[in-house]
Design an enzyme around this catalytic site. Structure first.
Site, PDB file in Angstrom:
ATOM      1  N   HIS A 145       0.847  -1.204   0.000  1.00 51.38           N
ATOM      2  CA  HIS A 145       0.000   0.000   0.000  1.00 51.38           C
ATOM      3  C   HIS A 145       0.885   1.257   0.000  1.00 51.38           C
ATOM      4  CE1 HIS A 145      -3.213  -2.541   2.222  1.00 51.38           C
ATOM      5  NE2 HIS A 145      -3.712  -2.276   1.036  1.00 51.38           N
ATOM      6  N   LYS A 174     -17.858  -6.096   7.028  1.00 49.26           N
ATOM      7  CA  LYS A 174     -16.600  -6.814   7.258  1.00 49.26           C
ATOM      8  C   LYS A 174     -16.256  -6.779   8.739  1.00 49.26           C
ATOM      9  CE  LYS A 174     -14.063  -6.639   2.898  1.00 49.26           C
ATOM     10  NZ  LYS A 174     -12.874  -6.103   2.200  1.00 49.26           N
ATOM     11  N   ARG A 187      -2.003  -6.108  -8.603  1.00 50.21           N
ATOM     12  CA  ARG A 187      -0.935  -7.064  -8.323  1.00 50.21           C
ATOM     13  C   ARG A 187      -0.951  -8.192  -9.343  1.00 50.21           C
ATOM     14  NH1 ARG A 187      -3.068  -7.469  -2.362  1.00 50.21           N
ATOM     15  NH2 ARG A 187      -4.863  -6.998  -3.640  1.00 50.21           N
ATOM     16  N   SER A 235      -3.004  -7.557   2.836  1.00 55.74           N
ATOM     17  CA  SER A 235      -3.282  -7.458   4.276  1.00 55.74           C
ATOM     18  C   SER A 235      -3.682  -8.828   4.831  1.00 55.74           C
ATOM     19  CB  SER A 235      -4.419  -6.463   4.527  1.00 55.74           C
ATOM     20  OG  SER A 235      -4.080  -5.198   4.055  1.00 55.74           O
TER      21      SER A 235
HETATM   22  P1  ADP Z   1      -9.876  -3.383  -0.725  1.00 54.23           P
HETATM   23  O1  ADP Z   1     -10.646  -4.116   0.315  1.00 54.23           O
HETATM   24  O2  ADP Z   1     -10.573  -2.164  -1.287  1.00 54.23           O
HETATM   25  O3  ADP Z   1      -9.258  -4.230  -1.814  1.00 54.23           O
HETATM   26  P2  ADP Z   1      -7.203  -3.185   0.288  1.00 54.23           P
HETATM   27  O4  ADP Z   1      -6.731  -2.458   1.493  1.00 54.23           O
HETATM   28  O5  ADP Z   1      -7.031  -4.658   0.265  1.00 54.23           O
HETATM   29  O6  ADP Z   1      -8.683  -2.724   0.103  1.00 54.23           O
HETATM   30  O7  ADP Z   1      -6.462  -2.604  -1.002  1.00 54.23           O
HETATM   31  C1  ADP Z   1      -6.582  -1.264  -1.397  1.00 54.23           C
HETATM   32  C2  ADP Z   1      -5.926  -1.084  -2.748  1.00 54.23           C
HETATM   33  O8  ADP Z   1      -4.526  -1.339  -2.643  1.00 54.23           O
HETATM   34  C3  ADP Z   1      -6.427  -2.035  -3.843  1.00 54.23           C
HETATM   35  O9  ADP Z   1      -6.437  -1.344  -5.079  1.00 54.23           O
HETATM   36  C4  ADP Z   1      -5.383  -3.120  -3.875  1.00 54.23           C
HETATM   37  O10 ADP Z   1      -5.312  -3.741  -5.147  1.00 54.23           O
HETATM   38  C5  ADP Z   1      -4.132  -2.305  -3.605  1.00 54.23           C
HETATM   39  N1  ADP Z   1      -3.055  -3.116  -3.048  1.00 54.23           N
HETATM   40  C6  ADP Z   1      -3.091  -3.909  -1.954  1.00 54.23           C
HETATM   41  N2  ADP Z   1      -1.906  -4.519  -1.755  1.00 54.23           N
HETATM   42  C7  ADP Z   1      -1.088  -4.096  -2.757  1.00 54.23           C
HETATM   43  C8  ADP Z   1       0.265  -4.390  -3.145  1.00 54.23           C
HETATM   44  N3  ADP Z   1       1.000  -5.266  -2.463  1.00 54.23           N
HETATM   45  N4  ADP Z   1       0.765  -3.769  -4.242  1.00 54.23           N
HETATM   46  C9  ADP Z   1      -0.011  -2.914  -4.942  1.00 54.23           C
HETATM   47  N5  ADP Z   1      -1.294  -2.617  -4.652  1.00 54.23           N
HETATM   48  C10 ADP Z   1      -1.826  -3.199  -3.582  1.00 54.23           C
END
Ligand code: ADP
Length: 183
Positions: free
Chosen positions: A16, A40, A89, A127
């Site tokens: 992130h 959630k 990703r 996450s």
């Molecule tokens: P959501 O529940 O909206 O997917 P996340 O917190 O999991 O929320 O992810 C938020 C954004 O960050 C999403 O666009 C996700 O694809 C991106 N993201 C999460 N992890 C990574 C990573 N390792 N590299 C690039 N983008 C990421």
């Protein structure tokens, strides 16, 4: 241009952060927006996640951390943002993200979704993965900022019989499928 980077951030990871730093170089301002999702069961409360993000991004001048409820495009309009920033990703991300981008386009033609490809070293990182490792006692020091790693260990330690740490809300089960996302 103002970009919103919406997500759960439960918790924020180095993946992130990589997207946030790169977004800050591209946009005048990046608003990292934690979605308040009653469906959630997160590991961290919204306030805890806001604090974690704030602490992780305090060196970046053009960042703001906020939370929101409801449709992301409505929030973006309210904040006068033109862009939704998302990270990609793997191929499975693409399918869900494209669907979400198309849906958002039907709700507001003014707002563009812009994707940043993950940096190679974080392409595996999510996450959920971080929580799974920590849940089984593994180290997540290389995956999240140090203060976040400590928060995670504290959370899971309360489930350990020898732990003296306490937490008011119980540790929830691991998150739903990565496709279980919101628009
Ligand atoms: P959501 O529940 O909206 O997917 P996340 O917190 O999991 O929320 O992810 C938020 C954004 O960050 C999403 O666009 C996700 O694809 C991106 N993201 C999460 N992890 C990574 C990573 N390792 N590299 C690039 N983008 C990421």
């Amino acid at each position: 241009m103002i970009a919103i980077y919406p997500g759960s951030f439960d918790p924020i990871t180095l993946g992130h952060l990589d997207i946030i730093k790169r977004g800050c170089r591209l946009f005048e301002r990046v608003i990292v927006a934690v979605l308040r999702n009653p469906h959630k069961t997160p590991l961290f409360t919204v306030q805890e996640r806001l604090d974690q993000i704030q602490q992780s991004t305090q060196h970046l001048p053009n960042i703001e951390v906020d939370s929101f409820e409801g449709l992301t495009v409505n929030y973006a309009q309210m904040r006068q943002a033109q862009v939704l920033l998302r990270g990609l990703r793997v191929l499975s991300d693409f399918e869900a993200e494209l669907q979400m981008a198309h849906t958002n386009k039907t709700l507001s033609t003014q707002i563009e979704t812009i994707f940043l490809a993950t940096s190679n070293e974080y392409s595996f990182l999510s996450s959920s993965l971080v929580k799974e490792i920590a849940r089984f006692g593994g180290s997540v020091d290389h995956l999240v900022p140090q203060h976040v790693a400590l928060d995670i260990y504290r959370c899971y330690a309360q489930n350990h019989p020898t732990s003296t740490l306490t937490r008011t809300n119980p540790v929830p089960p691991l998150n739903q499928s990565p496709l279980d996302q919101e628009v």
